[in-house]
Write an enzyme that holds these catalytic residues in place. Structure first.
Site, PDB file in Angstrom:
ATOM      1  CG  LEU A  10      12.633  -7.974  -4.345  1.00 58.98           C
ATOM      2  CD1 LEU A  10      14.066  -8.607  -4.751  1.00 58.98           C
ATOM      3  CD2 LEU A  10      12.287  -7.035  -5.550  1.00 58.98           C
ATOM      4  CG  ASN A  16      20.619  -8.305  -0.283  1.00 63.86           C
ATOM      5  OD1 ASN A  16      20.576  -7.123  -1.029  1.00 63.86           O
ATOM      6  ND2 ASN A  16      20.008  -8.299   0.920  1.00 63.86           N
ATOM      7  CG  HIS A  28      21.949  -7.639   5.767  1.00 65.05           C
ATOM      8  ND1 HIS A  28      20.717  -6.936   5.512  1.00 65.05           N
ATOM      9  CD2 HIS A  28      22.092  -7.875   7.043  1.00 65.05           C
ATOM     10  CE1 HIS A  28      20.311  -6.629   6.860  1.00 65.05           C
ATOM     11  NE2 HIS A  28      21.245  -7.129   7.856  1.00 65.05           N
ATOM     12  CB  SER A  48      25.961 -11.627   5.264  1.00 67.16           C
ATOM     13  OG  SER A  48      26.409 -11.558   6.596  1.00 67.16           O
ATOM     14  CB  THR A  72      15.041 -17.667   0.184  1.00 67.06           C
ATOM     15  OG1 THR A  72      15.655 -17.303   1.579  1.00 67.06           O
ATOM     16  CG2 THR A  72      16.564 -18.295  -0.270  1.00 67.06           C
ATOM     17  CD  GLU A 123      14.179 -16.609   7.317  1.00 70.23           C
ATOM     18  OE1 GLU A 123      14.399 -16.401   8.550  1.00 70.23           O
ATOM     19  OE2 GLU A 123      14.469 -17.915   6.642  1.00 70.23           O
ATOM     20  CG  ASP A 176      17.794  -9.218   5.307  1.00 69.64           C
ATOM     21  OD1 ASP A 176      18.034  -8.874   4.171  1.00 69.64           O
ATOM     22  OD2 ASP A 176      17.434  -8.274   6.079  1.00 69.64           O
ATOM     23  CD  GLU A 186      28.202  -2.775   2.504  1.00 68.52           C
ATOM     24  OE1 GLU A 186      28.007  -2.010   1.422  1.00 68.52           O
ATOM     25  OE2 GLU A 186      27.737  -2.758   3.580  1.00 68.52           O
TER      26      GLU A 186
END
Length: 220
Positions: free
Chosen positions: A100, A114, A116, A143, A148, A150, A152, A181
């Site tokens: 994004l 998100n 990961h 995780s 943000t 950056e 991941d 997850e």
């Protein structure tokens, strides 16, 4: 809905593939005490099975095909227009395979999360299971983090671990991580909808206190 019933926080899910994490969220949202409602599911691939999962659950869907746009900025602008129509309190990336733009991330800062498949900050990016094996990791995992600018790199809210054994392959490790997850993501979404977690500056606040290390999913 009766006038004395509070409006639940609105959740919008973005997915690109089969939607197994979406399914876990749908099933959790059906629990009587779940503090949020999934109002829409968006996808960037027209044949993604996530769209079918949402339709089966009577959740509104929309599709913004990234191949229809000549730039990432144009795609994100179109995606943002769909999202704003629903005015979600939380946007959940559930296997959404798009990087994004900065403008998009800043527009939804603090309400964009998100999942990961690694124990961040280890193994950002793709192919995390094989990379964990190649690195000789004894512990791997998943995780959930705020998104943000950056990749991941946003503050991590919670993690769940799996043991790496000599017999593991990338495929078996993926199966073990995916099972975690499906447990972890609904828990974090619940926390957010209950107002227990917020992104304050560059740090996470949990129950009004700074979260110095990620929350951990207990071993079962």
């Amino acid at each position: 809905m009766k006038a004395d019933q509070p409006t639940l926080p609105k959740i919008l899910v973005l997915a690109s593939g089969s939607g197994t994490n979406l399914q876990a969220l749908i099933e959790s949202s059906r629990e009587r005490d779940f503090p949020g409602q999934i109002v829409a599911v968006g996808c960037n691939r027209p044949k993604a099975f996530a769209l079918e999962r949402a339709a089966q659950a009577n959740v509104e869907t929309f599709m913004v095909n990234h191949e229809d746009f000549s730039s990432r900025e144009e795609f994100d602008a179109a995606l943002m227009a769909h999202i704003l129509r629903h005015n979600p309190d939380l946007i959940v990336l559930a296997g959404f395979m798009r990087i994004l733009t900065t403008d998009f991330v800043r527009a939804f800062r603090g309400r964009l999360i998100n999942i990961h498949p690694s124990l961040l900050p280890r193994h950002t990016g793709l192919n995390t299971h094989q990379r964990a094996l190649d690195a000789g990791d004894r512990i791997h995992g998943v995780s959930v983090h705020f998104v943000t600018e950056e990749l991941d790199g946003g503050p991590v809210i919670a993690q769940a671990e799996v043991a790496v054994v000599p017999e593991d392959t990338a495929e078996t490790l993926a199966e073990k991580v995916q099972a975690k997850e499906h447990l972890l993501y609904p828990i974090v979404v619940r926390w957010f909808c209950e107002g227990r977690i917020q992104l304050g500056g560059e740090h996470i606040m949990f129950d009004g206190q700074a979260l110095n290390t990620p929350m951990r999913l207990p071993d079962n």
